[in-house]
Design an enzyme around this catalytic site. Structure first.
Site, PDB file in Angstrom:
ATOM      1  N   SER A  24       0.612  -0.914  -0.427  1.00  0.00           N
ATOM      2  CA  SER A  24       0.133   0.293  -0.056  1.00  0.00           C
ATOM      3  C   SER A  24       0.975   1.256  -0.083  1.00  0.00           C
ATOM      4  O   SER A  24       1.530   2.015   1.172  1.00  0.00           O
ATOM      5  CB  SER A  24      -0.902  -0.282   0.984  1.00  0.00           C
ATOM      6  OG  SER A  24      -1.440   1.142   1.265  1.00  0.00           O
ATOM      7  N   HIS A  49      -1.515  -1.515  -4.480  1.00  0.00           N
ATOM      8  CA  HIS A  49      -2.673  -1.029  -3.802  1.00  0.00           C
ATOM      9  C   HIS A  49      -2.166   0.839  -3.599  1.00  0.00           C
ATOM     10  O   HIS A  49      -1.172   1.468  -2.861  1.00  0.00           O
ATOM     11  CB  HIS A  49      -2.821  -1.280  -2.280  1.00  0.00           C
ATOM     12  CG  HIS A  49      -3.979  -1.401  -1.764  1.00  0.00           C
ATOM     13  ND1 HIS A  49      -4.766  -2.323  -1.566  1.00  0.00           N
ATOM     14  CD2 HIS A  49      -4.458  -0.888  -0.565  1.00  0.00           C
ATOM     15  CE1 HIS A  49      -6.031  -1.582  -1.208  1.00  0.00           C
ATOM     16  NE2 HIS A  49      -5.769  -0.375  -0.183  1.00  0.00           N
ATOM     17  N   ASP A  51      -4.648   4.182  -1.931  1.00  0.00           N
ATOM     18  CA  ASP A  51      -5.958   4.055  -0.989  1.00  0.00           C
ATOM     19  C   ASP A  51      -5.744   5.408  -1.721  1.00  0.00           C
ATOM     20  O   ASP A  51      -5.739   6.468  -1.039  1.00  0.00           O
ATOM     21  CB  ASP A  51      -5.385   4.234   0.523  1.00  0.00           C
ATOM     22  CG  ASP A  51      -4.822   2.733   1.056  1.00  0.00           C
ATOM     23  OD1 ASP A  51      -6.347   1.462   1.001  1.00  0.00           O
ATOM     24  OD2 ASP A  51      -3.747   2.577   1.317  1.00  0.00           O
ATOM     25  N   MET A  53      -8.509   7.834   0.035  1.00  0.00           N
ATOM     26  CA  MET A  53      -9.553   8.786   0.794  1.00  0.00           C
ATOM     27  C   MET A  53      -9.891  10.437   0.818  1.00  0.00           C
ATOM     28  O   MET A  53     -10.263  11.329  -0.085  1.00  0.00           O
ATOM     29  CB  MET A  53      -8.785   9.014   2.144  1.00  0.00           C
ATOM     30  CG  MET A  53      -7.762   7.974   2.364  1.00  0.00           C
ATOM     31  SD  MET A  53      -7.294   7.667   4.408  1.00  0.00           S
ATOM     32  CE  MET A  53      -6.820   5.925   3.473  1.00  0.00           C
ATOM     33  N   HIS A  82      -7.992   1.376  -4.253  1.00  0.00           N
ATOM     34  CA  HIS A  82      -9.348   1.508  -2.639  1.00  0.00           C
ATOM     35  C   HIS A  82      -9.856   2.523  -2.370  1.00  0.00           C
ATOM     36  O   HIS A  82      -8.964   3.169  -2.031  1.00  0.00           O
ATOM     37  CB  HIS A  82      -9.074   0.880  -1.431  1.00  0.00           C
ATOM     38  CG  HIS A  82      -9.274   0.245  -0.572  1.00  0.00           C
ATOM     39  ND1 HIS A  82      -8.227   0.531   0.575  1.00  0.00           N
ATOM     40  CD2 HIS A  82     -10.358   0.337   0.311  1.00  0.00           C
ATOM     41  CE1 HIS A  82      -9.507   0.151   2.331  1.00  0.00           C
ATOM     42  NE2 HIS A  82     -10.905   0.654   1.651  1.00  0.00           N
ATOM     43  N   MET A  84     -11.911   5.379  -0.776  1.00  0.00           N
ATOM     44  CA  MET A  84     -12.661   5.001   1.033  1.00  0.00           C
ATOM     45  C   MET A  84     -13.474   6.283   0.844  1.00  0.00           C
ATOM     46  O   MET A  84     -13.166   7.974   0.729  1.00  0.00           O
ATOM     47  CB  MET A  84     -11.334   4.739   2.037  1.00  0.00           C
ATOM     48  CG  MET A  84     -11.009   3.409   2.470  1.00  0.00           C
ATOM     49  SD  MET A  84      -9.510   3.942   3.056  1.00  0.00           S
ATOM     50  CE  MET A  84      -8.274   3.302   2.015  1.00  0.00           C
ATOM     51  N   MET A 154     -11.402  -5.494   5.770  1.00  0.00           N
ATOM     52  CA  MET A 154     -10.688  -4.554   6.444  1.00  0.00           C
ATOM     53  C   MET A 154     -10.054  -4.929   8.430  1.00  0.00           C
ATOM     54  O   MET A 154     -10.844  -5.542   8.238  1.00  0.00           O
ATOM     55  CB  MET A 154     -10.867  -2.983   6.990  1.00  0.00           C
ATOM     56  CG  MET A 154     -11.630  -2.467   5.252  1.00  0.00           C
ATOM     57  SD  MET A 154     -10.159  -1.697   4.747  1.00  0.00           S
ATOM     58  CE  MET A 154      -8.572  -1.225   5.910  1.00  0.00           C
ATOM     59  N   ASP A 192      -6.782  -6.004   4.574  1.00  0.00           N
ATOM     60  CA  ASP A 192      -6.367  -4.852   4.574  1.00  0.00           C
ATOM     61  C   ASP A 192      -6.516  -3.974   5.941  1.00  0.00           C
ATOM     62  O   ASP A 192      -7.186  -3.800   6.722  1.00  0.00           O
ATOM     63  CB  ASP A 192      -6.696  -3.829   3.703  1.00  0.00           C
ATOM     64  CG  ASP A 192      -6.001  -2.399   3.652  1.00  0.00           C
ATOM     65  OD1 ASP A 192      -5.070  -2.237   3.844  1.00  0.00           O
ATOM     66  OD2 ASP A 192      -6.730  -1.502   2.907  1.00  0.00           O
TER      67      ASP A 192
END
Ligand code: DX5
Ligand code: ZN
Length: 232
Positions: A24, A49, A51, A53, A82, A84, A154, A192
């Protein structure tokens, strides 16, 4: 790609699925993101990966499509993105165009719109994933699993790297593994949050096929050794 993870022959004879690692980049040095991605690629990563957000679904803000488009040039590995985000559906096309290979949305954000989200992601030529927060029961996502190629459980509260793995999620991982096997559904089962040498072993025994790891890879001076230790 998802189809080659688990090969079912008979209930008694399941060939152990290959487990893969997705570092990540949340824990990478953002001032040298391209070099960091090249380094983990060389060190044996299977996917990258990413992330995303939105400072609403989670109390943190990271990167969006323009950065993903740039770092796409640093590796040929698939990007496991991913999301979020409270409203991921309005941004799917932008992430697909930026180079995502998997787009994972949260059940807590999408609820009954999950089938529509999966269809929209597939229509963009990208593989759909669904993510589940630690406190969300398996029953909330179970009716939608057959729409997805990746299930991301998660094992920390989303928002930040470097948190402690929540062992309380292990029964949910086992339950997801059983569901996928029973339904002959070859989705990737991913975890994760707080994955290191020890917790990776617990997760692998519970049946995961993809380990997302931030701190334990980028916080190690030897990325190759860190990745291999998750699979040992
Ligand atoms: C947390 C992110 C994770 C994070 C994991 O919300 O979804 O991908 O980077 O980091 P570690 O492995 O450090 O817990
Ligand atoms: Zn993540």
């Amino acid at each position: 790609m998802a189809g080659d993870i688990t090969i079912l022959r008979s209930p008694q004879e399941r060939r152990p699925a290959a487990v893969r690692v997705a570092p990540s980049i949340l824990s990478a040095d953002f001032s040298r993101l391209g070099a960091e991605i090249r380094a983990v690629t060389k060190a044996g990563a299977d996917l990258i990966h990413v992330d995303v957000m939105d400072a609403h679904f989670v109390p943190n803000l990271t990167i969006g499509p323009p950065v993903i488009r740039k770092i796409r040039q640093s590796t040929r590995l698939p990007f496991d993105v991913h999301l979020m985000m409270t409203h991921p559906l309005s941004y799917l096309e932008a992430f697909a165009k930026a180079g995502a290979d998997y787009l994972t949305v949260h059940v807590e954000a999408c609820g009954s719109r999950l089938p529509a989200a999966a269809r929209a992601i597939r229509a963009l030529g990208v593989r759909p994933g669904v993510a589940v927060n630690p406190e969300t029961p398996f029953a909330r996502v179970e009716p939608y699993l057959h729409h997805f190629d990746l299930v991301l459980l998660m094992t920390v509260h989303p928002g930040f790297g470097g948190q402690k793995f929540m062992r309380s999620v292990l029964p949910k991982i086992r339950r997801a593994r059983q569901w996928l096997d029973r339904n002959h559904h070859p989705a990737i089962l991913s975890v994760d949050g707080g994955i290191d040498e020890k917790t990776a072993c617990l997760a692998r025994r519970a049946g995961v096929t993809l380990l997302v790891a931030g701190n334990s890879v980028f916080g190690n001076s030897n990325y190759g050794r860190a990745i291999r230790s998750l699979l040992a």
